[in-house]
Design a protein around this motif. Sequence first.
Motif, PDB file in Angstrom:
ATOM      1  N   PHE A 116       0.812  -1.222   0.000  1.00 41.21           N
ATOM      2  CA  PHE A 116       0.000   0.000   0.000  1.00 41.21           C
ATOM      3  C   PHE A 116       0.845   1.271   0.000  1.00 41.21           C
ATOM      4  O   PHE A 116       0.423   2.317   0.485  1.00 41.21           O
ATOM      5  CB  PHE A 116      -0.967   0.043   1.191  1.00 41.21           C
ATOM      6  CG  PHE A 116      -1.850  -1.164   1.313  1.00 41.21           C
ATOM      7  CD1 PHE A 116      -2.542  -1.655   0.215  1.00 41.21           C
ATOM      8  CD2 PHE A 116      -1.986  -1.818   2.523  1.00 41.21           C
ATOM      9  CE1 PHE A 116      -3.357  -2.768   0.326  1.00 41.21           C
ATOM     10  CE2 PHE A 116      -2.799  -2.931   2.651  1.00 41.21           C
ATOM     11  CZ  PHE A 116      -3.488  -3.406   1.548  1.00 41.21           C
ATOM     12  N   GLY A 117       2.072   1.168  -0.496  1.00 40.78           N
ATOM     13  CA  GLY A 117       2.948   2.329  -0.579  1.00 40.78           C
ATOM     14  C   GLY A 117       3.486   2.829   0.741  1.00 40.78           C
ATOM     15  O   GLY A 117       4.139   3.867   0.791  1.00 40.78           O
ATOM     16  N   ARG A 118       3.247   2.093   1.849  1.00 41.82           N
ATOM     17  CA  ARG A 118       3.708   2.595   3.152  1.00 41.82           C
ATOM     18  C   ARG A 118       4.170   1.525   4.136  1.00 41.82           C
ATOM     19  O   ARG A 118       4.788   1.829   5.145  1.00 41.82           O
ATOM     20  CB  ARG A 118       2.632   3.462   3.802  1.00 41.82           C
ATOM     21  CG  ARG A 118       1.359   2.735   4.127  1.00 41.82           C
ATOM     22  CD  ARG A 118       0.343   3.661   4.807  1.00 41.82           C
ATOM     23  NE  ARG A 118      -0.956   3.068   4.910  1.00 41.82           N
ATOM     24  CZ  ARG A 118      -1.284   2.042   5.679  1.00 41.82           C
ATOM     25  NH1 ARG A 118      -0.393   1.504   6.452  1.00 41.82           N
ATOM     26  NH2 ARG A 118      -2.501   1.567   5.697  1.00 41.82           N
ATOM     27  N   ILE A 119       3.873   0.252   3.892  1.00 42.97           N
ATOM     28  CA  ILE A 119       4.238  -0.796   4.845  1.00 42.97           C
ATOM     29  C   ILE A 119       5.378  -1.621   4.249  1.00 42.97           C
ATOM     30  O   ILE A 119       5.165  -2.398   3.317  1.00 42.97           O
ATOM     31  CB  ILE A 119       3.037  -1.713   5.162  1.00 42.97           C
ATOM     32  CG1 ILE A 119       1.885  -0.889   5.732  1.00 42.97           C
ATOM     33  CG2 ILE A 119       3.450  -2.809   6.144  1.00 42.97           C
ATOM     34  CD1 ILE A 119       0.593  -1.664   5.889  1.00 42.97           C
ATOM     35  N   PRO A 120       6.599  -1.454   4.771  1.00 41.78           N
ATOM     36  CA  PRO A 120       7.739  -2.208   4.233  1.00 41.78           C
ATOM     37  C   PRO A 120       7.594  -3.703   4.510  1.00 41.78           C
ATOM     38  O   PRO A 120       7.197  -4.110   5.595  1.00 41.78           O
ATOM     39  CB  PRO A 120       8.940  -1.624   4.977  1.00 41.78           C
ATOM     40  CG  PRO A 120       8.384  -0.984   6.196  1.00 41.78           C
ATOM     41  CD  PRO A 120       6.963  -0.615   5.907  1.00 41.78           C
ATOM     42  N   GLN A 121       7.913  -4.516   3.517  1.00 38.14           N
ATOM     43  CA  GLN A 121       7.815  -5.966   3.658  1.00 38.14           C
ATOM     44  C   GLN A 121       9.024  -6.545   4.386  1.00 38.14           C
ATOM     45  O   GLN A 121       8.904  -7.518   5.088  1.00 38.14           O
ATOM     46  CB  GLN A 121       7.686  -6.619   2.281  1.00 38.14           C
ATOM     47  CG  GLN A 121       6.441  -6.175   1.544  1.00 38.14           C
ATOM     48  CD  GLN A 121       5.191  -6.581   2.286  1.00 38.14           C
ATOM     49  OE1 GLN A 121       4.887  -7.752   2.357  1.00 38.14           O
ATOM     50  NE2 GLN A 121       4.483  -5.639   2.858  1.00 38.14           N
ATOM     51  N   ARG A 122      10.197  -5.987   4.179  1.00 36.43           N
ATOM     52  CA  ARG A 122      11.466  -6.410   4.778  1.00 36.43           C
ATOM     53  C   ARG A 122      11.904  -7.810   4.377  1.00 36.43           C
ATOM     54  O   ARG A 122      12.973  -8.009   3.883  1.00 36.43           O
ATOM     55  CB  ARG A 122      11.449  -6.289   6.304  1.00 36.43           C
ATOM     56  CG  ARG A 122      11.286  -4.885   6.805  1.00 36.43           C
ATOM     57  CD  ARG A 122      11.173  -4.772   8.320  1.00 36.43           C
ATOM     58  NE  ARG A 122      11.789  -5.807   9.094  1.00 36.43           N
ATOM     59  CZ  ARG A 122      12.914  -5.684   9.792  1.00 36.43           C
ATOM     60  NH1 ARG A 122      13.559  -4.566   9.797  1.00 36.43           N
ATOM     61  NH2 ARG A 122      13.381  -6.693  10.496  1.00 36.43           N
ATOM     62  N   TYR A 123      11.068  -8.826   4.619  1.00 32.32           N
ATOM     63  CA  TYR A 123      11.399 -10.211   4.276  1.00 32.32           C
ATOM     64  C   TYR A 123      10.158 -10.931   3.767  1.00 32.32           C
ATOM     65  O   TYR A 123       9.032 -10.575   4.118  1.00 32.32           O
ATOM     66  CB  TYR A 123      11.938 -10.979   5.502  1.00 32.32           C
ATOM     67  CG  TYR A 123      13.306 -10.534   5.899  1.00 32.32           C
ATOM     68  CD1 TYR A 123      14.442 -11.122   5.329  1.00 32.32           C
ATOM     69  CD2 TYR A 123      13.485  -9.513   6.817  1.00 32.32           C
ATOM     70  CE1 TYR A 123      15.703 -10.698   5.678  1.00 32.32           C
ATOM     71  CE2 TYR A 123      14.751  -9.086   7.167  1.00 32.32           C
ATOM     72  CZ  TYR A 123      15.857  -9.674   6.594  1.00 32.32           C
ATOM     73  OH  TYR A 123      17.114  -9.250   6.923  1.00 32.32           O
ATOM     74  N   ALA A 124      10.391 -11.944   2.958  1.00 30.20           N
ATOM     75  CA  ALA A 124       9.344 -12.879   2.553  1.00 30.20           C
ATOM     76  C   ALA A 124       9.651 -14.202   3.247  1.00 30.20           C
ATOM     77  O   ALA A 124      10.781 -14.690   3.177  1.00 30.20           O
ATOM     78  CB  ALA A 124       9.343 -13.060   1.034  1.00 30.20           C
TER      79      ALA A 124
END
Length: 195
Positions: A36-44
């Motif tokens: 959503f353009g604002r929540i970093p995923q960092r890792y999968a």
Amino acid sequence: MAKSRQMELSEALALGPNWRHLCYVMLYAPNPGVLFGRIPQRYAVLMQMRFDGRLGFPGGFVDAQDRTLEDGLNRELQEQLGEAASAFRVERADHRSSLSGGKPRVVAHFYAKGLTLEQLEAVEASAPRAKDHGLEVLGLVRVPLYTLRDGVGGLSAFLENSFIGATREQLQEALRDLGLVAQGSFLGPRQPTFQ
């Protein structure tokens, strides 16, 4: 059913031929994506929906023809995840813990393997063509490593699902120990961890 207990790998390997070994792995990769353009995923982080409707990690029982625990685990990964699993190998250095007591005369070995995002995405793409897809494995799922503004959605909600054995606890411990979530984050149900 007996209570599970942690044991050293060397102790587990010395148990003898009347014991079975179950090996499974948490596959993860750095992920620069932003939700959503604002929540970093960092890792999968990958998990799978099992045939019994519970979440778990890919893996399975080591067979007599497997020379090592890791040979058995890598064979199971090929069966459950398809050809993309041949691009990497889970090694002894990836071992995290061993548990006994969940089932009689079974020792469960948990591994965590870091991949590139490209390798992880290749696994996701090849899994529907794997031998065990639709049978032992109903599909792969990524773990949401964030909490939405409502304080419920994301990791907190994910952890309320049904997991096989000690998988929930092993996931939480690995996320903390490997630094895949923010330091000091509480990973229990309905507790905010990320924005």
